[in-house]
Motif scaffolding. Sequence first.
Motif, PDB file in Angstrom:
ATOM      1  N   GLU A  24       6.643-109.267  49.786  1.00  0.00           N
ATOM      2  CA  GLU A  24       7.643-108.554  50.318  1.00  0.00           C
ATOM      3  C   GLU A  24       7.525-106.952  50.104  1.00  0.00           C
ATOM      4  O   GLU A  24       7.525-105.975  51.094  1.00  0.00           O
ATOM      5  N   PHE A  25       7.378-106.544  48.918  1.00  0.00           N
ATOM      6  CA  PHE A  25       7.243-105.227  48.462  1.00  0.00           C
ATOM      7  C   PHE A  25       5.916-104.664  48.982  1.00  0.00           C
ATOM      8  O   PHE A  25       5.943-103.443  49.593  1.00  0.00           O
ATOM      9  N   ALA A  26       4.805-105.372  48.944  1.00  0.00           N
ATOM     10  CA  ALA A  26       3.382-104.847  49.403  1.00  0.00           C
ATOM     11  C   ALA A  26       3.553-104.411  50.906  1.00  0.00           C
ATOM     12  O   ALA A  26       3.098-103.473  51.416  1.00  0.00           O
ATOM     13  N   GLN A  27       4.048-105.418  51.602  1.00  0.00           N
ATOM     14  CA  GLN A  27       4.237-105.312  53.244  1.00  0.00           C
ATOM     15  C   GLN A  27       5.035-104.410  53.755  1.00  0.00           C
ATOM     16  O   GLN A  27       5.164-103.812  54.841  1.00  0.00           O
ATOM     17  N   SER A  28       6.124-104.129  52.967  1.00  0.00           N
ATOM     18  CA  SER A  28       7.259-103.202  53.299  1.00  0.00           C
ATOM     19  C   SER A  28       6.822-101.740  52.977  1.00  0.00           C
ATOM     20  O   SER A  28       7.501-100.949  53.753  1.00  0.00           O
ATOM     21  N   ASP A  29       6.344-101.787  52.007  1.00  0.00           N
ATOM     22  CA  ASP A  29       5.992-100.230  51.561  1.00  0.00           C
ATOM     23  C   ASP A  29       4.668-100.183  50.810  1.00  0.00           C
ATOM     24  O   ASP A  29       4.679-100.139  49.633  1.00  0.00           O
ATOM     25  N   SER A  30       3.474-100.291  51.633  1.00  0.00           N
ATOM     26  CA  SER A  30       2.356-100.463  51.264  1.00  0.00           C
ATOM     27  C   SER A  30       1.872 -99.398  50.132  1.00  0.00           C
ATOM     28  O   SER A  30       1.203 -99.687  49.220  1.00  0.00           O
ATOM     29  N   ASP A  31       2.067 -98.098  50.728  1.00  0.00           N
ATOM     30  CA  ASP A  31       1.715 -96.820  49.642  1.00  0.00           C
ATOM     31  C   ASP A  31       2.538 -96.964  48.521  1.00  0.00           C
ATOM     32  O   ASP A  31       1.877 -96.863  47.482  1.00  0.00           O
ATOM     33  N   ARG A  32       3.615 -97.119  48.333  1.00  0.00           N
ATOM     34  CA  ARG A  32       4.652 -97.401  47.265  1.00  0.00           C
ATOM     35  C   ARG A  32       3.888 -98.372  46.198  1.00  0.00           C
ATOM     36  O   ARG A  32       3.636 -98.355  44.829  1.00  0.00           O
ATOM     37  N   PHE A  33       3.622 -99.540  46.704  1.00  0.00           N
ATOM     38  CA  PHE A  33       3.472-100.693  46.145  1.00  0.00           C
ATOM     39  C   PHE A  33       1.835-100.449  45.429  1.00  0.00           C
ATOM     40  O   PHE A  33       1.920-100.713  44.344  1.00  0.00           O
ATOM     41  N   THR A  34       0.951-100.000  46.257  1.00  0.00           N
ATOM     42  CA  THR A  34      -0.232 -99.617  45.755  1.00  0.00           C
ATOM     43  C   THR A  34      -0.390 -98.752  44.718  1.00  0.00           C
ATOM     44  O   THR A  34      -0.978 -98.758  43.553  1.00  0.00           O
ATOM     45  N   THR A  35       0.425 -97.602  44.906  1.00  0.00           N
ATOM     46  CA  THR A  35       0.679 -96.411  43.776  1.00  0.00           C
ATOM     47  C   THR A  35       1.245 -96.956  42.432  1.00  0.00           C
ATOM     48  O   THR A  35       0.538 -96.707  41.554  1.00  0.00           O
ATOM     49  N   GLN A  36       2.244 -97.744  42.484  1.00  0.00           N
ATOM     50  CA  GLN A  36       2.697 -98.388  41.389  1.00  0.00           C
ATOM     51  C   GLN A  36       1.958 -99.189  40.725  1.00  0.00           C
ATOM     52  O   GLN A  36       2.095 -99.394  39.543  1.00  0.00           O
ATOM     53  N   LEU A  37       1.403-100.180  41.251  1.00  0.00           N
ATOM     54  CA  LEU A  37       0.478-101.020  40.891  1.00  0.00           C
ATOM     55  C   LEU A  37      -0.537-100.446  40.071  1.00  0.00           C
ATOM     56  O   LEU A  37      -0.988-100.921  39.092  1.00  0.00           O
ATOM     57  N   ALA A  38      -1.400 -99.362  40.719  1.00  0.00           N
ATOM     58  CA  ALA A  38      -2.212 -98.888  40.194  1.00  0.00           C
ATOM     59  C   ALA A  38      -1.969 -98.260  38.771  1.00  0.00           C
ATOM     60  O   ALA A  38      -2.563 -98.193  37.582  1.00  0.00           O
ATOM     61  N   ALA A  39      -0.746 -97.645  38.792  1.00  0.00           N
ATOM     62  CA  ALA A  39      -0.053 -96.751  37.624  1.00  0.00           C
ATOM     63  C   ALA A  39       0.076 -97.950  36.635  1.00  0.00           C
ATOM     64  O   ALA A  39       0.090 -97.443  35.507  1.00  0.00           O
ATOM     65  N   ALA A  40       0.518 -99.233  37.120  1.00  0.00           N
ATOM     66  CA  ALA A  40       0.843 -99.960  35.887  1.00  0.00           C
ATOM     67  C   ALA A  40      -0.577-100.562  35.113  1.00  0.00           C
ATOM     68  O   ALA A  40      -0.266-100.852  34.201  1.00  0.00           O
ATOM     69  N   VAL A  41      -1.369-100.748  36.059  1.00  0.00           N
ATOM     70  CA  VAL A  41      -2.518-101.801  35.691  1.00  0.00           C
ATOM     71  C   VAL A  41      -3.741-100.916  34.965  1.00  0.00           C
ATOM     72  O   VAL A  41      -4.264-101.244  34.098  1.00  0.00           O
ATOM     73  N   ILE A  42      -4.034 -99.731  35.552  1.00  0.00           N
ATOM     74  CA  ILE A  42      -5.205 -98.934  35.367  1.00  0.00           C
ATOM     75  C   ILE A  42      -4.971 -98.579  33.885  1.00  0.00           C
ATOM     76  O   ILE A  42      -6.118 -98.633  33.015  1.00  0.00           O
ATOM     77  N   PRO A  43      -4.158 -98.205  33.054  1.00  0.00           N
ATOM     78  CA  PRO A  43      -4.079 -98.062  31.686  1.00  0.00           C
ATOM     79  C   PRO A  43      -4.285 -99.240  30.893  1.00  0.00           C
ATOM     80  O   PRO A  43      -4.815 -99.315  29.700  1.00  0.00           O
ATOM     81  N   ALA A  44      -4.061-100.480  31.328  1.00  0.00           N
ATOM     82  CA  ALA A  44      -4.253-101.639  30.618  1.00  0.00           C
ATOM     83  C   ALA A  44      -5.731-102.141  30.799  1.00  0.00           C
ATOM     84  O   ALA A  44      -6.281-102.726  29.930  1.00  0.00           O
ATOM     85  N   GLY A  45      -6.328-101.884  32.112  1.00  0.00           N
ATOM     86  CA  GLY A  45      -7.651-102.247  31.971  1.00  0.00           C
ATOM     87  C   GLY A  45      -8.084-103.749  32.035  1.00  0.00           C
ATOM     88  O   GLY A  45      -6.893-104.524  32.506  1.00  0.00           O
TER      89      GLY A  45
END
Length: 220
Positions: free
Chosen positions: A31-52
């Motif tokens: 639901e989050f991804a399809q309702s606001d794809s920009d915010r979803f992708t941005t927040q997902l990258a911000a959370a995951v990239i530091p974890a690697g």
Amino acid sequence: MERFGRFEFDATGIEFGTDLVWSELQAPFLEFAQSDSDRFTTQLAAAVIPAGGFALFGAARTVWNLLGPDFAHPCYDALRMDALEFFRARGVPGNRLSAGDREFWRLHRGPDEPWLVGRPPPAPGAALPPLATGELRPVARMSAGPHAETVYARADVQDGCVAVVEACGRGRDPAGCRFDWFGAATQYELYLRIGEALQVPAHWVADELMPFIPFSAPSL
């Protein structure tokens, strides 16, 4: 994301039921991804990239699953590239990547930058234990267990040498589940082709074939 990344890379090695993959690892984000794809992708990258690690691959595959193959976003590109760099740094061979990921790498890094640089094979004419005509010699076993997929080398009278694969289920006659994989004019050329196909050592590799394997096992 790490659990999903490991599942997407090798579903046979997961420790949870495949029936839970969608319901627990993907559906909660739909639901989050399809309702606001920009915010979803941005927040997902911000959370995951530091974890690697595998979380990068899981996140990239999540975006692809939930938003489709044509979705474009700078953070999605960053996830994909970081995931590929993670695999590359750990020696994952190119044949373990999807065609889409190989094309993404080529477009962003150029056609002249290799994915990995392997060790050269033995020189032509290298001494090998010769195959007797009609001999079926095991040279690689893909996994542990009595029913593991096995690669053989066979010498024929007229057809040179042939790579044979045996992929049997429990209770099946091995002779009935063997098929010719490819052939070559000489034993050296056959081992060269098998090494190129395997890329990295299988669970077991015969000593005579090992020098033809171009890359070491991935450090995952």
